[in-house]
Design an enzyme around this catalytic site. Structure first.
Site, short mmCIF file in Angstrom:
data_model
loop_
_atom_site.label_atom_id
_atom_site.label_comp_id
_atom_site.label_asym_id
_atom_site.label_seq_id
_atom_site.Cartn_x
_atom_site.Cartn_y
_atom_site.Cartn_z
N HIS A 159 0.79 -1.11 -0.16
CA HIS A 159 0.09 0.19 -0.10
C HIS A 159 0.76 1.16 -0.20
O HIS A 159 2.20 1.28 0.25
CB HIS A 159 -0.90 -0.04 1.25
N ARG A 203 5.42 7.06 14.37
CA ARG A 203 4.96 7.19 12.94
C ARG A 203 4.58 8.83 12.83
O ARG A 203 3.47 9.13 13.49
CB ARG A 203 3.98 6.21 12.47
N HIS A 231 4.71 0.07 0.25
CA HIS A 231 5.24 -0.52 1.52
C HIS A 231 4.55 -1.85 1.94
O HIS A 231 3.21 -1.85 1.65
CB HIS A 231 5.81 0.42 2.39
#
Ligand code: OGA
Ligand code: MN
Length: 277
Positions: free
Chosen positions: A101, A268, A252
């Site tokens: 994705h 993240r 990824h």
């Protein structure tokens, strides 16, 4: 001044950047070189970093405006709404990401960069793979390039909603899902003019004016081209790694070869992006 060194991570994409401490103030010449390397190599790997939440946000800002996840798919770090926490521990398996994705591509303006900072890593497990969507496009035949030149595709959050709402994991329930969006299948990078394939098997549900079944027959060879082994860099995480990637030029895939008894913790951040064109 830091002695910046770029070491290729694979033939396909990615460089390891040596000689830079991301926690310090980076001068503008270093920042320019990192931004150029990011666009050219798509994936940047920094080893042995020691970052506070503030430090991670300051580094993220060199590449764009940090954005909170609009769907709040996971909890954020206390006091830091722009830092998402990916957590895997006993009793709380992390939400799966083992599908190719490009992050949140169902948004009207999907994020440009994603940065993952590894705090806890299950030894030898939980790798992340990246594939180069610019090379994937360039490798297509002239006939296929023509066929998809003006095609658009629908991107939907439905698979993420199923993952978060129907499975037991660190994902938070998604209560107010945003609508799907149409994006060009061939995306032009605003900085370089390079073209890249911009579809992915997680969010892309079908091509414009085609059924899902028809779309699968066209999607499959494109994704197969993109995910050939020689078009991939597989990152083996170590604690203290920061890896960042350009969602406009890569997909990824988070390898799921660990279970909830093997703790994994990542921070993240993402930077605000533009409407794909
Ligand atoms: C993400 C993601 C991969 C991983 O944070 O967007 O896909 O290896 N993570 O955790
Ligand atoms: Mn992702």
């Amino acid at each position: 001044m830091d002695e910046l060194e770029l070491k290729p991570s694979s033939a396909a994409l990615g460089v390891e950047v040596r000689g830079v401490e991301l926690s310090g103030a980076l001068d503008s010449e270093i920042a320019d070189r990192l931004r150029a390397a990011f666009v050219e190599h798509v994936v940047l790997v920094f080893r042995d970093q020691s970052l506070t939440p503030e430090g991670l946000l300051a580094f993220t800002r060199l590449f764009g405006e940090p954005m909170a996840h609009p769907l709040n798919t996971r909890r954020h770090l206390d006091g830091f709404p722009d830092i998402l926490v990916l957590e895997n521990r006993p009793g709380l398996p992390s939400a799966r990401n083992d599908y190719w994705h490009s992050d949140i591509s169902h948004l009207e303006r999907p994020p440009t960069a994603t940065l993952l900072y590894a705090r806890t890593v299950p030894e030898g497990r939980g790798d992340t793979m990246y594939c180069n969507m610019r090379r994937a496009y360039e490798a297509l035949s002239a006939g296929m390039k023509d066929a998809i030149a003006n095609l658009r595709a629908w991107h939907s959050p439905e698979a993420t909603i199923r993952r978060n709402n129907e499975e037991h994991n660190d994902g938070l329930p998604i209560v107010d899902p945003p609508p799907p969006h149409l994006h060009p299948v061939v995306r032009t990078h605003p900085d370089t003019g390079n073209r890249a394939l911009y579809i992915n098997p997680h969010f892309t549900i079908h091509f414009e004016d085609m059924t899902r079944e028809e779309s699968r027959t066209l999607m499959e060879p494109l994704i197969a081209q993109a995910t050939r082994p020689e078009n991939i860099y597989r990152h083996h995480w170590r604690e203290g790694d920061l890896v960042m990637w350009d969602n406009r030029s890569a997909m990824h895939y988070a390898v799921r070869d660990y279970d909830e008894t093997m703790p994994r913790l990542m921070w993240r951040t993402t930077t605000a992006g533009e409407v794909p064109a």
